[in-house]
Design an enzyme around this catalytic site. Structure first.
Site, PDB file in Angstrom:
ATOM      1  N   ASP A  46       0.836  -1.208   0.000  1.00 48.63           N
ATOM      2  CA  ASP A  46       0.000   0.000   0.000  1.00 48.63           C
ATOM      3  C   ASP A  46       0.873   1.262   0.000  1.00 48.63           C
ATOM      4  O   ASP A  46       0.354   2.379  -0.083  1.00 48.63           O
ATOM      5  CB  ASP A  46      -1.017  -0.014   1.146  1.00 48.63           C
ATOM      6  CG  ASP A  46      -0.380  -0.117   2.513  1.00 48.63           C
ATOM      7  OD1 ASP A  46       0.863  -0.175   2.594  1.00 48.63           O
ATOM      8  OD2 ASP A  46      -1.123  -0.151   3.513  1.00 48.63           O
ATOM      9  N   SER A  47       2.202   1.090   0.028  1.00 52.41           N
ATOM     10  CA  SER A  47       3.111   2.214  -0.204  1.00 52.41           C
ATOM     11  C   SER A  47       2.826   2.834  -1.570  1.00 52.41           C
ATOM     12  O   SER A  47       3.262   3.951  -1.841  1.00 52.41           O
ATOM     13  CB  SER A  47       4.576   1.754  -0.114  1.00 52.41           C
ATOM     14  OG  SER A  47       4.781   0.605  -0.917  1.00 52.41           O
ATOM     15  N   ASP A  85      -0.883  -6.216  -0.079  1.00 48.10           N
ATOM     16  CA  ASP A  85      -1.328  -5.620   1.187  1.00 48.10           C
ATOM     17  C   ASP A  85      -2.843  -5.540   1.271  1.00 48.10           C
ATOM     18  O   ASP A  85      -3.501  -5.105   0.314  1.00 48.10           O
ATOM     19  CB  ASP A  85      -0.787  -4.188   1.307  1.00 48.10           C
ATOM     20  CG  ASP A  85       0.511  -4.116   2.082  1.00 48.10           C
ATOM     21  OD1 ASP A  85       0.810  -5.060   2.838  1.00 48.10           O
ATOM     22  OD2 ASP A  85       1.231  -3.110   1.929  1.00 48.10           O
ATOM     23  N   LYS A 114      -0.812  -9.416   3.243  1.00 52.10           N
ATOM     24  CA  LYS A 114      -0.134  -8.857   4.413  1.00 52.10           C
ATOM     25  C   LYS A 114      -1.087  -7.898   5.119  1.00 52.10           C
ATOM     26  O   LYS A 114      -1.813  -7.151   4.470  1.00 52.10           O
ATOM     27  CB  LYS A 114       1.146  -8.119   3.997  1.00 52.10           C
ATOM     28  CG  LYS A 114       1.895  -7.458   5.158  1.00 52.10           C
ATOM     29  CD  LYS A 114       3.314  -7.096   4.789  1.00 52.10           C
ATOM     30  CE  LYS A 114       3.483  -5.857   3.992  1.00 52.10           C
ATOM     31  NZ  LYS A 114       2.956  -4.602   4.596  1.00 52.10           N
ATOM     32  N   GLU A 116      -1.413  -5.342   8.896  1.00 48.75           N
ATOM     33  CA  GLU A 116      -0.670  -4.698   9.975  1.00 48.75           C
ATOM     34  C   GLU A 116      -1.336  -4.950  11.322  1.00 48.75           C
ATOM     35  O   GLU A 116      -2.570  -4.943  11.418  1.00 48.75           O
ATOM     36  CB  GLU A 116      -0.588  -3.188   9.716  1.00 48.75           C
ATOM     37  CG  GLU A 116       0.159  -2.855   8.436  1.00 48.75           C
ATOM     38  CD  GLU A 116       0.283  -1.353   8.194  1.00 48.75           C
ATOM     39  OE1 GLU A 116      -0.144  -0.551   9.059  1.00 48.75           O
ATOM     40  OE2 GLU A 116       0.819  -1.000   7.138  1.00 48.75           O
ATOM     41  N   GLU A 183       9.156  -3.489  10.798  1.00 50.45           N
ATOM     42  CA  GLU A 183       9.531  -2.195  10.224  1.00 50.45           C
ATOM     43  C   GLU A 183       9.995  -1.236  11.311  1.00 50.45           C
ATOM     44  O   GLU A 183       9.296  -1.030  12.315  1.00 50.45           O
ATOM     45  CB  GLU A 183       8.337  -1.600   9.451  1.00 50.45           C
ATOM     46  CG  GLU A 183       8.664  -0.231   8.852  1.00 50.45           C
ATOM     47  CD  GLU A 183       7.704   0.242   7.766  1.00 50.45           C
ATOM     48  OE1 GLU A 183       6.795  -0.518   7.372  1.00 50.45           O
ATOM     49  OE2 GLU A 183       7.872   1.386   7.319  1.00 50.45           O
TER      50      GLU A 183
HETATM   51  O1  KIV Z   1       3.552  -1.094   1.576  1.00 50.64           O
HETATM   52  C1  KIV Z   1       4.747  -1.389   1.658  1.00 50.64           C
HETATM   53  O2  KIV Z   1       5.556  -1.123   0.764  1.00 50.64           O
HETATM   54  C2  KIV Z   1       5.202  -2.062   2.861  1.00 50.64           C
HETATM   55  C3  KIV Z   1       6.672  -2.157   3.096  1.00 50.64           C
HETATM   56  C4  KIV Z   1       7.148  -0.891   3.667  1.00 50.64           C
HETATM   57  C5  KIV Z   1       7.031  -3.336   3.930  1.00 50.64           C
HETATM   58  O3  KIV Z   1       4.404  -2.489   3.650  1.00 50.64           O
END
Ligand code: KIV
Length: 265
Positions: A46-47, A85, A114, A116, A183
């Site tokens: 989600d970056s 994510d 993934k 959080e 992280e």
């Molecule tokens: O969204 C992302 O790129 C991440 C990384 C920072 C691990 O979660």
């Protein structure tokens, strides 16, 4: 025939002390190059909200956004495991989480999702893994909760937070998680968590003690508006993009990335 990386491969790599290399990708061109350079896990993170959409956090990203980018990435990758994510507010309860995880896997062609958080996500992780959804947890600095954390800062320097993070990591493993991203965590704590867990840890700003490393592609090639302390520009020294990605893969595998300068103590 190229053998696909799976959650089983990641566990075997941890046992064999072989470093796991992960990098984000959001489009077909980069995904193909990253896969060709033997990156083990490609994260459709989600970056993308920050590096592709220009927001100042990952909060605005939606499930549809992740699916859009995962659909561009996944067909290009023959070897890498595709991790996607679950974005902010897409997993507030186990049913919502599994519905969205199914979309990431069926429409986005992801192999693992993934999310959080620690303790609060145990029921969700248990529900998803019992139904055959591979899950990577994400502890330490959890960018989706940046407004609650009060900024992007190192997590776990305080004893209580450190103890809770270790407890969370073990509980997530018991709930069926297949890996944990750490992280912005001090090296000592990342080392302790990595030692205690049977599942692999993948660090970003958590030291070379982790079982693997992940970076945001745009940070790694030096085109992000801000370069976090824990990253390095592998495109320097006159390398082209495939060579820079190869240099990153090599540096993670031989333990030369991250250096102490890129770590928190
Ligand atoms: O969204 C992302 O790129 C991440 C990384 C920072 C691990 O979660």
């Amino acid at each position: 025939m190229i053998k696909r990386i799976t959650v089983k491969t990641l566990r075997e790599m941890k046992q064999a002390d072989e470093k796991i290399v992960s990098l984000t990708a959001y489009d077909a061109s980069f995904a193909r190059i990253i896969d060709e350079q033997q990156v083990d896990v490609i994260l459709v993170g989600d970056s993308l909200g920050m590096v592709m959409q220009g927001h100042d956090s990952t909060v605005p990203v939606t499930v549809d956004d992740i699916i859009y980018h995962a659909k561009s990435v996944a067909p290009q990758c023959k070897r890498a495991m595709i991790m996607a994510d679950l974005p902010f507010m897409s997993y507030t309860n186990p049913n919502q989480a599994i519905t969205n995880a199914a979309r990431l896997m069926q429409e986005g062609q992801a192999h693992i999702v993934k999310l959080e958080g620690g303790e609060a996500q145990l029921d969700t992780v248990r529900h998803m893994t019992r139904h055959g959804v591979p899950v990577c947890a994400h502890l330490g600095l959890t960018p989706q909760t940046v407004h609650k954390l009060g900024g992007y800062r190192v997590q776990g320097r305080d004893d209580t937070v450190a103890k809770q993070m270790l407890t969370d990591a073990l509980a997530l493993q018991d709930a069926g998680a297949d890996a944990v991203v750490l992280e912005c965590v001090p090296v000592d704590l990342a080392q302790k968590i990595t030692k205690e867990l049977e599942i692999p840890t993948i660090g970003i700003g958590a030291g070379r003690v982790c079982d693997g490393q992940v970076l945001v592609l745009q940070d790694m090639i030096g085109i992000s508006s801000l370069a976090p302390k824990f990253t390095a520009n592998f495109l320097e020294k006159g390398l082209n993009i495939p060579e820079a990605i190869a240099a990153y893969v090599h540096a993670v595998r031989d333990g030369s990335f991250p250096t102490d300068e890129q770590c928190f103590f």
